[in-house]
Design an enzyme around this catalytic site. Structure first.
Site, PDB file in Angstrom:
ATOM      1  N   ASP A 132     -30.742  -5.374  50.014  1.00  0.00           N
ATOM      2  CA  ASP A 132     -29.417  -5.337  49.399  1.00  0.00           C
ATOM      3  C   ASP A 132     -28.466  -4.403  50.143  1.00  0.00           C
ATOM      4  O   ASP A 132     -27.556  -3.828  49.555  1.00  0.00           O
ATOM      5  CB  ASP A 132     -29.553  -4.897  47.930  1.00  0.00           C
ATOM      6  CG  ASP A 132     -28.300  -5.174  47.114  1.00  0.00           C
ATOM      7  OD1 ASP A 132     -27.572  -6.110  47.476  1.00  0.00           O
ATOM      8  OD2 ASP A 132     -28.061  -4.454  46.131  1.00  0.00           O
ATOM      9  N   CYS A 186     -31.045 -25.084  35.815  1.00  0.00           N
ATOM     10  CA  CYS A 186     -30.143 -24.642  34.738  1.00  0.00           C
ATOM     11  C   CYS A 186     -29.737 -25.798  33.818  1.00  0.00           C
ATOM     12  O   CYS A 186     -29.525 -25.595  32.625  1.00  0.00           O
ATOM     13  CB  CYS A 186     -28.886 -24.004  35.328  1.00  0.00           C
ATOM     14  SG  CYS A 186     -29.137 -22.346  36.000  1.00  0.00           S
ATOM     15  N   CYS A 189     -27.441 -25.907  30.337  1.00  0.00           N
ATOM     16  CA  CYS A 189     -27.429 -24.597  29.669  1.00  0.00           C
ATOM     17  C   CYS A 189     -26.224 -23.780  30.124  1.00  0.00           C
ATOM     18  O   CYS A 189     -25.903 -23.720  31.313  1.00  0.00           O
ATOM     19  CB  CYS A 189     -28.715 -23.843  29.972  1.00  0.00           C
ATOM     20  SG  CYS A 189     -28.800 -22.205  29.202  1.00  0.00           S
ATOM     21  N   CYS A 192     -25.624 -18.014  29.620  1.00  0.00           N
ATOM     22  CA  CYS A 192     -25.184 -16.836  30.365  1.00  0.00           C
ATOM     23  C   CYS A 192     -23.666 -16.744  30.400  1.00  0.00           C
ATOM     24  O   CYS A 192     -23.094 -15.644  30.304  1.00  0.00           O
ATOM     25  CB  CYS A 192     -25.766 -16.835  31.774  1.00  0.00           C
ATOM     26  SG  CYS A 192     -25.302 -18.251  32.803  1.00  0.00           S
ATOM     27  N   CYS A 196     -21.388 -13.393  28.506  1.00  0.00           N
ATOM     28  CA  CYS A 196     -20.640 -12.372  29.244  1.00  0.00           C
ATOM     29  C   CYS A 196     -19.502 -11.818  28.388  1.00  0.00           C
ATOM     30  O   CYS A 196     -18.579 -12.555  28.038  1.00  0.00           O
ATOM     31  CB  CYS A 196     -20.093 -12.930  30.551  1.00  0.00           C
ATOM     32  SG  CYS A 196     -19.161 -11.710  31.511  1.00  0.00           S
ATOM     33  N   CYS A 212     -16.429  -8.087  36.049  1.00  0.00           N
ATOM     34  CA  CYS A 212     -17.865  -7.906  35.789  1.00  0.00           C
ATOM     35  C   CYS A 212     -18.174  -6.444  35.475  1.00  0.00           C
ATOM     36  O   CYS A 212     -17.756  -5.534  36.204  1.00  0.00           O
ATOM     37  CB  CYS A 212     -18.659  -8.375  36.996  1.00  0.00           C
ATOM     38  SG  CYS A 212     -20.445  -8.139  36.836  1.00  0.00           S
ATOM     39  N   CYS A 242     -25.102  -4.138  33.880  1.00  0.00           N
ATOM     40  CA  CYS A 242     -25.112  -4.951  32.657  1.00  0.00           C
ATOM     41  C   CYS A 242     -26.164  -6.045  32.802  1.00  0.00           C
ATOM     42  O   CYS A 242     -26.295  -6.643  33.873  1.00  0.00           O
ATOM     43  CB  CYS A 242     -23.728  -5.568  32.440  1.00  0.00           C
ATOM     44  SG  CYS A 242     -23.605  -6.626  30.975  1.00  0.00           S
ATOM     45  N   CYS A 249     -31.202 -15.720  29.361  1.00  0.00           N
ATOM     46  CA  CYS A 249     -31.752 -16.836  30.141  1.00  0.00           C
ATOM     47  C   CYS A 249     -33.073 -17.317  29.543  1.00  0.00           C
ATOM     48  O   CYS A 249     -34.011 -16.523  29.375  1.00  0.00           O
ATOM     49  CB  CYS A 249     -31.966 -16.411  31.589  1.00  0.00           C
ATOM     50  SG  CYS A 249     -32.623 -17.740  32.633  1.00  0.00           S
TER      51      CYS A 249
END
Length: 313
Positions: A132, A186, A189, A192, A196, A212, A242, A249
């Site tokens: 990352d 997914c 669905c 998510c 949020c 976000c 968060c 999920c």
């Protein structure tokens, strides 16, 4: 075993939960990655993260990052320990991946060991690893390597491990047989998206980072007065990251908690009291969070986040 099988076996023995291999074409870059990144940048969804806008072609093409790159070995570690955060008035929420020790160091040390093995097995091989931290669209490559698919919240979802994988990768000049890319499961669905609290998921698979909570509490360096009042009110008691879009999920229902002790939660992150955090000075902050990802927020940012959480009580 083949070299690819040997690599995967070694990766798992080093503590990686998942491992897969993706091929980097020696002829041409994947223009879809670049176009997706450029459109996201054009819409300003990166906010103040200026490094995302620097040389997007390099970020989308591993061959520019490592000359002669032919394969990417993608690894993941399940970080969900099965614990639950302390809730209630006076407590702040920290994203689950930051409850334990800094995953950058954990995965980085393991990747270094795997790289050493690669040089032993294939003398002359060139590698470069990232956790990352490099110009790599790691979730896209993780999907290509079969670890999971990018969900509508733009995070990786694994059919086996749910939403709880942190990723790392090794770019290499080795030409390794690829794994089959993961299929998007997914379906219809939209849990998510609906979960949020700040409506940061602008559309399926596209996140506006400027809304976000993870961005606002970690990457954004502005003061409290630079965060819109309505947006701040929707941040609740989140003080670092968060998990709201991940928590809902359905694939998490089948995921097993990790046995990796490196991710065992620290009390400073699992049950942080807001009043205690406001009293921290620089030295105490550095000591308390020296092994934690929470350091990235800086003391100034953490105090801002705590103040917003207290406003929302």
């Amino acid at each position: 075993m083949s070299l690819a099988e040997t690599i995967k076996h070694e990766a798992r023995s080093l503590g990686f939960t998942a491992v897969g291999i993706a091929t980097v074409s020696p002829q041409a870059a994947d223009d879809r990655l670049l176009r997706r990144l450029q459109e996201w940048l054009r819409r300003g969804f990166h906010g103040t993260m200026g490094w995302m806008a620097r040389d997007p072609a390099r970020r989308a093409d591993p061959r520019i990052v490592l000359d002669g790159c032919r394969s990417i070995i993608v690894v993941g570690v399940n970080y969900d320990t099965g614990h639950r955060a302390t809730e209630g008035r006076g407590y702040g929420r920290v994203a689950r991946y930051a409850w334990g020790k800094d995953y950058h160091r954990i995965l980085g040390e393991r990747l270094a060991l795997l790289e050493a093995k690669l040089r032993e097995w294939a003398p002359g091989v060139v590698t470069r690893s990232y956790v990352d931290t490099g110009p790599i669209m790691e979730k896209a490559w993780a999907q290509k390597a079969g670890l999971g698919w990018i969900g509508k919240h733009s995070n990786l979802v694994s059919a086996e491990h749910g939403s709880w994988l942190v990723l790392g990768e090794i770019l290499t000049t080795l030409d390794l047989p690829p794994d089959a890319p993961a299929t998007d499961l997914c379906g219809s669905c939209s849990l998510c998206i609906r979960a949020c609290p700040t409506y940061a998921i602008a559309e399926p698979y596209v996140v506006d980072a400027t809304r976000c909570i993870s961005y606002l509490t970690i990457e954004f360096r502005g003061g409290r007065d630079e965060i819109d009042a309505d947006l701040a009110g929707r941040m609740g008691n989140h003080i670092f990251g968060c998990d709201d879009c991940l928590d809902v999920c359905p694939f998490n229902l089948r995921a097993e908690p990790t046995k990796d002790t490196a991710f065992h939660p620290l009390n400073t992150a699992l049950a942080p009291r807001l009043d205690d955090l406001l009293d921290l000075d620089e030295a105490t902050f550095a000591e308390r969070f020296r092994h934690s990802p929470v350091r990235r927020a800086t003391l100034t940012g953490l105090r801002r986040n705590v103040a917003i959480a207290q406003e929302n009580e």
